[in-house]
Design an enzyme around this catalytic site. Structure first.
Site, PDB file in Angstrom:
ATOM      1  N   TYR A   1      99.110  28.226  30.717  1.00 28.78           N
ATOM      2  CA  TYR A   1      99.435  27.386  29.579  1.00 28.78           C
ATOM      3  C   TYR A   1      98.534  27.610  28.373  1.00 28.78           C
ATOM      4  O   TYR A   1      98.769  27.038  27.312  1.00 28.78           O
ATOM      5  CB  TYR A   1      99.521  25.912  30.012  1.00 28.78           C
ATOM      6  CG  TYR A   1     100.852  25.710  30.713  1.00 28.78           C
ATOM      7  CD1 TYR A   1     101.974  25.303  30.016  1.00 28.78           C
ATOM      8  CD2 TYR A   1     101.011  26.058  32.052  1.00 28.78           C
ATOM      9  CE1 TYR A   1     103.214  25.210  30.629  1.00 28.78           C
ATOM     10  CE2 TYR A   1     102.244  25.967  32.672  1.00 28.78           C
ATOM     11  CZ  TYR A   1     103.345  25.540  31.954  1.00 28.78           C
ATOM     12  OH  TYR A   1     104.572  25.464  32.549  1.00 28.78           O
TER      13      TYR A   1
ATOM     14  N   ALA B   1     105.259  31.171  38.568  1.00 30.77           N
ATOM     15  CA  ALA B   1     104.481  30.052  39.101  1.00 30.77           C
ATOM     16  C   ALA B   1     104.007  29.199  37.928  1.00 30.77           C
ATOM     17  O   ALA B   1     103.711  29.726  36.856  1.00 30.77           O
ATOM     18  CB  ALA B   1     103.304  30.586  39.901  1.00 30.77           C
ATOM     19  N   LYS B   2     103.925  27.920  38.156  1.00 32.48           N
ATOM     20  CA  LYS B   2     103.510  27.001  37.085  1.00 32.48           C
ATOM     21  C   LYS B   2     101.992  26.829  37.183  1.00 32.48           C
ATOM     22  O   LYS B   2     101.489  25.865  37.760  1.00 32.48           O
ATOM     23  CB  LYS B   2     104.246  25.669  37.284  1.00 32.48           C
ATOM     24  CG  LYS B   2     104.623  24.973  36.010  1.00 32.48           C
ATOM     25  CD  LYS B   2     105.620  23.868  36.285  1.00 32.48           C
ATOM     26  CE  LYS B   2     105.616  22.807  35.213  1.00 32.48           C
ATOM     27  NZ  LYS B   2     105.825  23.288  33.854  1.00 32.48           N
ATOM     28  N   VAL B   3     101.290  27.817  36.645  1.00 36.25           N
ATOM     29  CA  VAL B   3      99.836  27.898  36.800  1.00 36.25           C
ATOM     30  C   VAL B   3      99.130  27.319  35.567  1.00 36.25           C
ATOM     31  O   VAL B   3      99.501  27.650  34.432  1.00 36.25           O
ATOM     32  CB  VAL B   3      99.406  29.373  36.994  1.00 36.25           C
ATOM     33  CG1 VAL B   3      97.903  29.475  37.203  1.00 36.25           C
ATOM     34  CG2 VAL B   3     100.144  29.990  38.166  1.00 36.25           C
TER      35      VAL B   3
END
Ligand code: PPE
Length: 305
Positions: free
Chosen positions: A164, A158-160
């Site tokens: 980052y 998932a691009k959470v």
């Protein structure tokens, strides 16, 4: 580079850029539970503009949200339409588009049951993410001293937002040490992905990319695998160690922002000839042709404005 455009979309409304503000108790600001996308729109060779693989990005946004218990309060059609509206409102023929789903202010703590799920969509002009020079001649990379979180520490597919921090640490370390980008190993020591890109090596004409264990299922990765197979090249999803890259003929990275960037050096070892190799160059060319609508086999990847 400071990003700036005219308008952005927030919770169903088109606002002036300067009005895209949020309360300081916005939950995501404190705990990082938010998800986002990075999408590009290109000028096509016929003079129009098209968004590259829009449905896939919108679907990944919804899936990312689902993985962290967020529900996007709009349908995929509404999100797609809002993205088109943002591009029109900003009169951008080429842009990087950033949708963000985040938890607004309300309760604090890790059980935010009364916080609204908000959605923001912005777009701006963003050139070569790893530099024009890097895109052309290749970049210098180091293996990070930070590792990608274990698949059960984090929802790595998932691009959470919070994910980052790991990418940021690796990128800062690499830049401060004079490199352009960082390469992550996974918890077992195998090559995983870069701070914001998937990775591919080429050796004896065979292309290898790590399987999607702890790496983001990149849409550029998928596109490049398809373009390689179109050209009769064999692409294998398999684990490999960092020294396999030292001994590879070619190495490159893919991502919406980074597009297809050649890597000329890893940890002080030149890769192949130390210049972008022929397969890297032909796939980079194929990728740019596809995003610009010059490859009729893959027009279905484009959503025209
Ligand atoms: N891995 C990571 C960790 C990642 O962030 C990206 C995209 C990819 C792989 C490639 O995914 P795709 O874009 O679907 O091919 N990184 C985005 C964020 C860059 C940023 O600095 O922000 C991007 O490329 O938009």
């Amino acid at each position: 580079m400071t990003v700036q455009a005219k308008k952005l979309w927030l919770d169903g409304k088109m606002l002036d850029w300067k009005d895209g503000t949020t309360h300081v108790l916005t939950h995501t600001l404190h705990y990082g539970v938010g998800v986002f996308e990075g999408i590009r729109c290109y000028k096509t060779t016929d003079g129009r503009s098209a968004i590259f693989r829009l449905p896939e990005h919108v679907r990944r946004l919804r899936h990312s949200a689902y993985a962290v218990y967020l529900k996007v309060p709009y349908s995929d059609e509404q999100i797609s339409q809002a993205i088109l509206d943002v591009l029109h409102a900003n009169e951008l023929a080429e842009a990087y588009i950033r949708p963000l789903v985040f938890l607004g202010a309300g309760t604090m703590g890790l059980y935010p049951d009364k916080n609204p799920t908000q959605v923001m969509i912005a777009a701006w002009s963003w050139g070569a993410y790893l530099g024009e020079e890097g895109l052309k001649n290749g970049i210098r990379v180091r293996v990070s001293s930070y590792i990608r979180p274990h698949v059960n520490s984090f929802m790595t597919k998932a691009k959470v937002c919070g994910g980052y921090v790991n990418s940021y640490l690796a990128k800062m370390e690499a830049k401060r040490d004079g490199y352009d980008e960082a390469l992550f190993l996974d918890t077992e020591g195998y090559v995983c992905e870069a701070s914001g890109e998937n990775v591919f090596l080429v050796r004896d004409g065979v292309i290898k990319t790590p399987p999607l264990t702890a790496a983001l299922p990149g849409i550029t990765r998928d596109s490049v695998m398809t373009l390689a197979r179109d050209r009769g090249l064999s692409v294998v999803e398999t684990r490999f160690s960092r020294d396999e890259i030292y001994m590879a003929d070619e190495f490159f990275m893919t991502g919406t922002a980074a597009e297809l960037t050649p890597v000329r050096e890893l940890d002080g070892r030149a890769i192949g000839t130390g210049k972008p190799g022929p397969i890297t160059q032909s796939l980079q060319d194929a990728y740019f042709r596809a995003v610009k609508g010059a490859d009729e086999r893959h027009r279905a990847w484009l959503t025209y404005l």
